[in-house]
Scaffold this motif. Structure first.
Motif, PDB file in Angstrom:
ATOM      1  N   ALA A  25      51.244  30.424  -6.476  1.00  0.00           N
ATOM      2  CA  ALA A  25      50.656  29.253  -7.132  1.00  0.00           C
ATOM      3  C   ALA A  25      49.617  28.584  -6.230  1.00  0.00           C
ATOM      4  O   ALA A  25      48.556  28.162  -6.699  1.00  0.00           O
ATOM      5  CB  ALA A  25      51.748  28.251  -7.509  1.00  0.00           C
ATOM      6  N   GLY A  26      49.897  28.488  -4.940  1.00  0.00           N
ATOM      7  CA  GLY A  26      48.944  27.896  -4.012  1.00  0.00           C
ATOM      8  C   GLY A  26      47.658  28.694  -3.927  1.00  0.00           C
ATOM      9  O   GLY A  26      46.562  28.123  -3.860  1.00  0.00           O
ATOM     10  N   HIS A  31      42.053  29.519  -5.264  1.00  0.00           N
ATOM     11  CA  HIS A  31      41.051  30.320  -5.974  1.00  0.00           C
ATOM     12  C   HIS A  31      40.209  29.453  -6.901  1.00  0.00           C
ATOM     13  O   HIS A  31      39.034  29.708  -7.113  1.00  0.00           O
ATOM     14  CB  HIS A  31      41.729  31.436  -6.765  1.00  0.00           C
ATOM     15  CG  HIS A  31      40.756  32.376  -7.384  1.00  0.00           C
ATOM     16  ND1 HIS A  31      40.218  32.167  -8.633  1.00  0.00           N
ATOM     17  CD2 HIS A  31      40.206  33.512  -6.909  1.00  0.00           C
ATOM     18  CE1 HIS A  31      39.385  33.147  -8.905  1.00  0.00           C
ATOM     19  NE2 HIS A  31      39.366  33.969  -7.871  1.00  0.00           N
ATOM     20  N   ASN A  32      40.811  28.416  -7.434  1.00  0.00           N
ATOM     21  CA  ASN A  32      40.094  27.509  -8.331  1.00  0.00           C
ATOM     22  C   ASN A  32      39.442  26.350  -7.584  1.00  0.00           C
ATOM     23  O   ASN A  32      39.048  25.358  -8.196  1.00  0.00           O
ATOM     24  CB  ASN A  32      41.037  26.979  -9.414  1.00  0.00           C
ATOM     25  CG  ASN A  32      41.390  28.064 -10.401  1.00  0.00           C
ATOM     26  OD1 ASN A  32      40.540  28.852 -10.805  1.00  0.00           O
ATOM     27  ND2 ASN A  32      42.649  28.134 -10.778  1.00  0.00           N
ATOM     28  N   GLY A  33      39.352  26.437  -6.258  1.00  0.00           N
ATOM     29  CA  GLY A  33      38.630  25.458  -5.472  1.00  0.00           C
ATOM     30  C   GLY A  33      39.425  24.247  -5.038  1.00  0.00           C
ATOM     31  O   GLY A  33      38.851  23.252  -4.611  1.00  0.00           O
ATOM     32  N   GLY A 132      48.304  36.356  -4.937  1.00  0.00           N
ATOM     33  CA  GLY A 132      47.978  35.247  -5.822  1.00  0.00           C
ATOM     34  C   GLY A 132      46.477  35.053  -5.976  1.00  0.00           C
ATOM     35  O   GLY A 132      45.981  34.742  -7.055  1.00  0.00           O
ATOM     36  N   TRP A 133      45.736  35.232  -4.887  1.00  0.00           N
ATOM     37  CA  TRP A 133      44.284  35.101  -4.932  1.00  0.00           C
ATOM     38  C   TRP A 133      43.690  36.137  -5.887  1.00  0.00           C
ATOM     39  O   TRP A 133      42.870  35.818  -6.739  1.00  0.00           O
ATOM     40  CB  TRP A 133      43.706  35.270  -3.531  1.00  0.00           C
ATOM     41  CG  TRP A 133      42.218  35.162  -3.500  1.00  0.00           C
ATOM     42  CD1 TRP A 133      41.314  36.179  -3.606  1.00  0.00           C
ATOM     43  CD2 TRP A 133      41.452  33.965  -3.366  1.00  0.00           C
ATOM     44  NE1 TRP A 133      40.042  35.688  -3.532  1.00  0.00           N
ATOM     45  CE2 TRP A 133      40.091  34.333  -3.387  1.00  0.00           C
ATOM     46  CE3 TRP A 133      41.779  32.631  -3.226  1.00  0.00           C
ATOM     47  CZ2 TRP A 133      39.070  33.406  -3.272  1.00  0.00           C
ATOM     48  CZ3 TRP A 133      40.755  31.716  -3.108  1.00  0.00           C
ATOM     49  CH2 TRP A 133      39.422  32.100  -3.132  1.00  0.00           C
ATOM     50  N   PHE A 134      44.118  37.398  -5.735  1.00  0.00           N
ATOM     51  CA  PHE A 134      43.572  38.448  -6.597  1.00  0.00           C
ATOM     52  C   PHE A 134      44.070  38.324  -8.035  1.00  0.00           C
ATOM     53  O   PHE A 134      43.358  38.668  -8.969  1.00  0.00           O
ATOM     54  CB  PHE A 134      43.858  39.828  -6.013  1.00  0.00           C
ATOM     55  CG  PHE A 134      42.999  40.125  -4.824  1.00  0.00           C
ATOM     56  CD1 PHE A 134      41.622  40.203  -4.939  1.00  0.00           C
ATOM     57  CD2 PHE A 134      43.564  40.278  -3.570  1.00  0.00           C
ATOM     58  CE1 PHE A 134      40.813  40.446  -3.842  1.00  0.00           C
ATOM     59  CE2 PHE A 134      42.770  40.524  -2.460  1.00  0.00           C
ATOM     60  CZ  PHE A 134      41.395  40.607  -2.597  1.00  0.00           C
ATOM     61  N   GLU A 137      41.711  35.895  -9.581  1.00  0.00           N
ATOM     62  CA  GLU A 137      40.434  36.530  -9.923  1.00  0.00           C
ATOM     63  C   GLU A 137      40.572  37.382 -11.181  1.00  0.00           C
ATOM     64  O   GLU A 137      39.728  37.333 -12.067  1.00  0.00           O
ATOM     65  CB  GLU A 137      39.959  37.391  -8.747  1.00  0.00           C
ATOM     66  CG  GLU A 137      38.648  38.095  -8.973  1.00  0.00           C
ATOM     67  CD  GLU A 137      37.483  37.130  -9.150  1.00  0.00           C
ATOM     68  OE1 GLU A 137      36.540  37.485  -9.879  1.00  0.00           O
ATOM     69  OE2 GLU A 137      37.507  36.034  -8.577  1.00  0.00           O
ATOM     70  N   LEU A 138      41.641  38.135 -11.266  1.00  0.00           N
ATOM     71  CA  LEU A 138      41.878  38.963 -12.452  1.00  0.00           C
ATOM     72  C   LEU A 138      42.055  38.093 -13.685  1.00  0.00           C
ATOM     73  O   LEU A 138      41.514  38.388 -14.755  1.00  0.00           O
ATOM     74  CB  LEU A 138      43.111  39.845 -12.234  1.00  0.00           C
ATOM     75  CG  LEU A 138      43.512  40.755 -13.387  1.00  0.00           C
ATOM     76  CD1 LEU A 138      42.418  41.789 -13.648  1.00  0.00           C
ATOM     77  CD2 LEU A 138      44.822  41.444 -13.072  1.00  0.00           C
TER      78      LEU A 138
END
Length: 178
Positions: A25-26, A31-33, A132-134, A137-138
């Motif tokens: 979640a973090g 990823h969303n800034g 979580g980061w990828f 993006e997906l």
């Protein structure tokens, strides 16, 4: 600045209790800034490490818990594979609570426990934060045009929920009559 600090503080606490959900979640938030991915990973690693150290301390002070049946498997693992047990604390599902307790109860010195648990926590947090980061993006790529489908998708979900409710209600009535 304050919201980012709140994110990292939340990740530190959540990593102890929500396990994989916290770095995932973090990382999505980062990823969303809403933060930095490396700080999310560091916060989750710190929370995970603090959780392990706290449980170790409890196990060390309450050595009588070593006689409990739930700790026999972790104690056996510590006796035969001490380094693997210390490195795997974050990765052995089902033993995340009992393994640090057993390490404390078994009398493992704090220094090696703290060091190897820190390594384990860092690897764990890095792996799940990256995942979580990828996933973020997906998700962005897959849901690029989701705004066009929000209302129809919501209506379909409501209809499916209502249909399930009616079906379940009918089944319960049939069971009462039988």
């Amino acid at each position: 600045m304050i919201p980012a600090i709140a994110l990292y503080a939340t990740m530190t606490v959540a990593a102890a209790f929500q396990e994989e959900f916290a770095p995932l979640a973090g990382a999505l938030a980062a990823h969303n800034g809403h933060g930095e991915i490396w700080l999310v990973g560091a916060a989750c690693a710190a929370g995970s490490w603090l959780h392990g150290v706290t449980l170790y301390g409890i196990g060390q002070r309450a050595r009588t818990i070593a006689r409990r049946p739930a700790l026999q498997r972790p104690l056996a693992m510590i006796r035969t594979h001490r380094l693997k047990a210390l490195l795997g604390i974050r990765f052995f599902y089902g033993l995340r609570l009992t393994l640090p307790l057993a390490c404390g109860a078994a009398g493992i010195p704090f220094g090696p426990f703290a060091l190897w648990t820190a390594v384990s926590s860092l690897v764990w947090a890095a792996a799940f934060s990256t995942l979580g980061w990828f996933a973020g993006e997906l998700g962005v790529r897959l849901m690029k045009d989701v705004r066009h489908y929000e209302v129809p998708a919501g209506a379909v979900l409501l209809l499916l929920g209502f249909a399930f409710y009616l079906w379940r209600r009918r089944r319960l009535r049939e069971a009462e009559l039988a």
